[in-house]
Design a protein around this motif. Structure first.
Motif, short mmCIF file in Angstrom:
data_model
loop_
_atom_site.label_atom_id
_atom_site.label_comp_id
_atom_site.label_asym_id
_atom_site.label_seq_id
_atom_site.Cartn_x
_atom_site.Cartn_y
_atom_site.Cartn_z
N ALA A 162 47.60 -0.28 77.33
CA ALA A 162 47.87 -1.32 78.46
C ALA A 162 46.44 -1.43 79.32
N ASN A 163 46.06 -2.67 79.54
CA ASN A 163 44.92 -2.95 80.11
C ASN A 163 45.12 -3.31 81.70
N GLY A 164 46.14 -4.26 81.69
CA GLY A 164 46.18 -4.80 83.04
C GLY A 164 47.10 -4.15 83.87
N PHE B 130 42.41 -1.69 84.35
CA PHE B 130 42.63 -2.26 85.60
C PHE B 130 43.90 -1.66 86.22
N GLN B 131 43.91 -0.25 86.62
CA GLN B 131 44.84 0.39 87.09
C GLN B 131 44.67 0.50 88.45
N ARG B 132 45.67 0.54 89.45
CA ARG B 132 45.74 0.72 90.88
C ARG B 132 45.58 2.01 91.18
N PRO B 133 45.22 2.44 92.44
CA PRO B 133 45.18 3.95 92.78
C PRO B 133 46.43 4.30 92.84
N THR C 229 50.96 -4.30 83.16
CA THR C 229 51.41 -3.80 81.88
C THR C 229 51.61 -2.29 82.09
N ILE C 230 50.57 -1.92 82.87
CA ILE C 230 50.42 -0.39 83.33
C ILE C 230 51.82 0.09 84.10
#
Ligand SMILES: [Zn+2]
Length: 576
Positions: free
Chosen positions: A383-385, A416-419, A388-389
């Motif tokens: 999972a990159n985006g 590209f995960q968020r905090p 998707t994460i």
């Protein structure tokens, strides 16, 4: 590259995971207990990777492939003098053997028969003409007859002077009779010439499959050459393969690619059944001398899941079936990673408000993850985006798994995960294998394509570590070169090939960077009691380096050389 170094072909004498020379040694063990295969290492910087910060020891002793002593030189000599071979490190640095946390071992096997069409520093092609020259040169050198395939790897349109995708119109005049395919650097697509498109039965009447991309020539529906994701997968899967005998012969050079870079463990990170059966055969024949972990593909579960032939979680002659691999989106540089905020520059085919797509519809994916977890498998999800994460998080949550279950569900790339998603990883006992090499290879592309806060938070090693998450850091070989020092350097510097630093506050020190290739991946493999540290009872897997990465400073990291790689007590690579 430092491949000018000669390879000492000791590897051929090593047989599988039972450990080097075991049979012979067992006999001697009874008759002469002091003549066991024992080695005492001393005289250099021996970094154990045991602590949260660096710890050195003076001496290490291995016996029959396992570490039996770690401590002072004096104590080691008192017990082992005259009984063990002595290796004076002469000021060099010794570490646990590197573990490749995610990559594609079968690429190494296949690459022997493909052309490097990558841009510097991986290859030399900077424009379309250069790629065509490379392909032509290869065709002539190998005398590839008309009708056969010429396959290139490392193709990246973003690095071409023309700044556009190659089309069949570029290739056809030079290759009217060969099938040509340029595999995209993301491994999620390829450009085909007309002969290859004919073979793939893709023409103007072919509909684009859901989750796929077929680029068309301007003003019509004729395919231009580029196929991505689900439009590409069947093409890739149906490519003709070398014979089993040919592939068995390629096993040694393929593993030596890893050994020469200090790796004692490789991942086969999306294993089609055909390759899985091949690796099992190679293991049986004693052709595996590093450890290889395989991830059978989610696309073929009906054939391997609940099939007693495929046993997970244990080694057989160097091969372990680790878990299931899901691929739920594409690559950010191909703009096929599924993101929550649209790409700033539209889609790969010029689409507006483009957020990428998932490989499978969300509910199908979530059900399949649950089935795999229920079957007791370790789940690894590409999972990159961030969108998707979110799905990868929801899938584990809805399967009822929390950190207490210790399932170590891995998110591969997790770029590209968020905090807020890091907190979820902690809660659910998830872990991630990052890809800081992206900062160098595509950082400048991401900054154009993705909102800046997200682009700069790519592979946030520092933030993950601060949350107490175990992380690893991979090459995704052959997406980026199999060079551990490049991985360590990108984790420390986060410098793009255009010079800017991508997310300066996510830079880490050398020790943290090294954890991503040793203790982190060992834990992710459920092998923290087997490898990843220099510690009594663990495997004698070592790498000996020309310099100490904790002391070179960030600018010296990439000049470090692998001098020797030791797998279970036996040298499998030595630079000369
Ligand atoms: Zn991969």
């Amino acid at each position: 590259m430092r491949k000018a170094l000669l390879i000492v072909a000791i590897a051929a004498t090593v047989s599988g995971c039972a450990g080097p020379g075991t049979d012979d040694a067992d006999v001697r063990a009874v008759a002469e207990p002091d003549k066991l295969q024992q080695t005492l290492y001393y005289g250099g910087d021996i970094i154990t990777m045991e602590g949260v910060q660096q710890e050195y020891v003076e001496a290490v002793v291995q016996r029959e492939g396992k570490i039996v002593f770690v401590g002072s030189r004096e104590e080691a000599l008192a017990t082992y003098k005259g009984k063990a071979d002595e290796v004076d490190l002469q000021g060099k640095t010794m570490l646990p053997g590197f573990i490749d946390p995610h990559g594609h071992f079968m690429s190494a096997v296949q690459m022997v028969n493909q052309v490097n069409v990558a841009a510097p520093p991986v290859g030399t092609s900077t424009d379309i003409r250069a790629i065509i020259e490379k392909l032509k040169g290869y065709q002539q050198e190998k005398s590839i007859p008309a009708g056969e395939w010429i396959v290139g790897w490392g193709y990246d349109q973003d690095l071409l002077e023309e700044g556009r995708h190659i089309t069949k119109l570029d290739l056809d005049p030079h290759f009217p009779d060969h099938k040509v395919m340029l595999i995209h650097v993301s491994m999620h697509g390829a450009v085909l010439n007309s002969r290859a498109l004919e073979w793939a039965e893709i023409d103007s009447s072919t509909e684009t499959p859901p989750g796929g991309i077929i680029n068309r020539l301007p003003g019509g529906s004729e395919p231009a050459g580029l196929l991505m994701e689900t439009a590409y997968i069947p093409v890739f899967e149906n490519l003709p393969q070398p014979s089993e005998e040919e592939m068995l012969e390629l096993m040694k050079p393929a593993q030596m690619m890893y050994a020469a870079e200090g790796y004692t463990h490789a991942y086969e990170g999306f294993t089609h059944l055909e390759n899985l059966d091949f690796l099992m055969k190679a293991a049986e024949e004693g052709a595996i001398f590093i450890d290889i972990s395989a991830l059978p593909a989610f696309t073929e579960t009906q054939e391997w899941m609940d099939n007693p032939r495929y046993v997970f979680g244990e080694y057989h002659d160097g091969l372990k079936l680790q878990g299931i691999k899901f691929t739920q989106d594409g690559s950010p540089q191909g703009k096929t990673a599924h993101v929550a905020t649209p790409y700033l520059t539209g889609g790969p085919g010029g689409e507006e408000d483009w957020t990428g797509e998932t490989t499978q519809p969300k509910e199908d994916f979530i059900q399949q993850v649950k089935a795999a977890l229920d079957a007791g498998l370790q789940v690894q999800i590409h999972a990159n985006g961030d969108a998707t994460i979110d799905q990868a998080i929801e899938a584990v949550e809805r399967a009822g798994i929390t950190a207490a279950d210790d399932r170590r569900t891995l998110v591969i790339h997790s770029q590209f995960q968020r905090p807020d998603q890091l907190d979820k990883y902690v809660e659910l006992g998830k872990s991630q294998t990052y890809f800081t090499n992206h900062c160098y290879f595509w950082g400048y592309v991401h900054i154009k394509n993705i909102v800046i806060e997200k682009a700069e938070f790519i592979s946030p090693v520092k933030a993950a570590k601060d949350k107490g998450l175990v992380y690893s850091n991979h090459t995704d070989f052959n997406v980026t070169p199999l060079d551990p020092f490049f991985v360590i350097w990108t984790a420390m510097a986060r410098e793009s090939r255009s010079g800017e630093v991508i997310g300066p506050d996510q830079r880490v020190d050398a020790y943290t960077a090294l954890q991503g290739l040793t203790t982190g991946p060992a834990w992710q493999l459920f092998e923290e009691d087997r490898k990843g540290k220099i510690k009594e009872g663990l495997l004698a897997d070592f790498v000996i380096l020309s310099e100490n990465p904790l002391e070179t400073g960030v600018d010296g990291i990439r000049d470090i050389e692998v001098l020797e790689t030791v797998k279970q007590g036996t040298t499998i690579y030595k630079a000369q």
